[in-house]
Motif scaffolding. Sequence first.
Motif, PDB file in Angstrom:
ATOM      1  N   LEU A  14       0.830  -1.203   0.000  1.00  0.00           N
ATOM      2  CA  LEU A  14       0.000   0.000   0.000  1.00  0.00           C
ATOM      3  C   LEU A  14       0.865   1.254   0.000  1.00  0.00           C
ATOM      4  O   LEU A  14       0.591   2.208  -0.733  1.00  0.00           O
ATOM      5  N   GLU A  15       1.913   1.256   0.797  1.00  0.00           N
ATOM      6  CA  GLU A  15       2.819   2.402   0.859  1.00  0.00           C
ATOM      7  C   GLU A  15       3.514   2.620  -0.487  1.00  0.00           C
ATOM      8  O   GLU A  15       3.613   3.749  -0.969  1.00  0.00           O
ATOM      9  N   VAL A  17       2.404   1.674  -3.435  1.00  0.00           N
ATOM     10  CA  VAL A  17       1.378   2.131  -4.380  1.00  0.00           C
ATOM     11  C   VAL A  17       1.111   3.620  -4.185  1.00  0.00           C
ATOM     12  O   VAL A  17       1.046   4.380  -5.153  1.00  0.00           O
ATOM     13  N   LYS A  18       0.977   4.042  -2.941  1.00  0.00           N
ATOM     14  CA  LYS A  18       0.729   5.462  -2.676  1.00  0.00           C
ATOM     15  C   LYS A  18       1.890   6.317  -3.160  1.00  0.00           C
ATOM     16  O   LYS A  18       1.680   7.405  -3.703  1.00  0.00           O
ATOM     17  N   LEU A  21       1.720   6.809  -6.898  1.00  0.00           N
ATOM     18  CA  LEU A  21       0.650   7.679  -7.392  1.00  0.00           C
ATOM     19  C   LEU A  21       1.041   9.155  -7.414  1.00  0.00           C
ATOM     20  O   LEU A  21       0.371   9.959  -8.049  1.00  0.00           O
ATOM     21  N   SER A  22       2.140   9.513  -6.726  1.00  0.00           N
ATOM     22  CA  SER A  22       2.551  10.922  -6.762  1.00  0.00           C
ATOM     23  C   SER A  22       3.183  11.256  -8.107  1.00  0.00           C
ATOM     24  O   SER A  22       3.812  10.422  -8.743  1.00  0.00           O
ATOM     25  N   ARG A  45      -1.069  -1.571  -8.067  1.00  0.00           N
ATOM     26  CA  ARG A  45      -1.907  -0.385  -8.288  1.00  0.00           C
ATOM     27  C   ARG A  45      -3.283  -0.788  -8.790  1.00  0.00           C
ATOM     28  O   ARG A  45      -4.299  -0.265  -8.345  1.00  0.00           O
ATOM     29  N   TYR A  48      -5.311  -2.132  -6.094  1.00  0.00           N
ATOM     30  CA  TYR A  48      -5.684  -1.023  -5.217  1.00  0.00           C
ATOM     31  C   TYR A  48      -6.892  -0.284  -5.795  1.00  0.00           C
ATOM     32  O   TYR A  48      -7.838   0.036  -5.088  1.00  0.00           O
ATOM     33  N   TYR A  49      -6.849  -0.015  -7.104  1.00  0.00           N
ATOM     34  CA  TYR A  49      -7.964   0.667  -7.760  1.00  0.00           C
ATOM     35  C   TYR A  49      -9.248  -0.149  -7.639  1.00  0.00           C
ATOM     36  O   TYR A  49     -10.319   0.386  -7.358  1.00  0.00           O
ATOM     37  N   HIS A  52     -10.709  -0.162  -4.053  1.00  0.00           N
ATOM     38  CA  HIS A  52     -11.239   1.120  -3.595  1.00  0.00           C
ATOM     39  C   HIS A  52     -12.234   1.739  -4.568  1.00  0.00           C
ATOM     40  O   HIS A  52     -12.672   2.866  -4.378  1.00  0.00           O
TER      41      HIS A  52
END
Length: 105
Positions: A14-15, A17-18, A21-22, A45, A48-49, A52
């Motif tokens: 998760l970290e 992936v986040k 995304l930047s 990713r 993750y999409y 969510h």
Amino acid sequence: MSKLRKKYTKAEKLEIVKLSLSDDVQVTDLAERFGVVANTIYNWRSRYYKEHGIASGGQGVKKLSEEEQQIADLKKQLREAHLERDILKKAISIFSKSDGKFTGS
């Protein structure tokens, strides 16, 4: 000798992936930094999409609200009705032409 793969926890994924995304971070740089292949990060990713309910960056099926879906359905029905109407107009004009072979007495 083969290289041992590191197992990442869900929190680590998760970290990453986040971070991916930047805008200022390249996925290839992250992959190199964490010792994974860039495609792995793209797969994380994607999951993750899906989890969510986020539409990815312009690819795949676009999520529509209920009203937008209803409007899209109505537009599709209207296009089909216009097509059927045009076909019927052509058929009527073809069948209504008299070719002169059969005339009323």
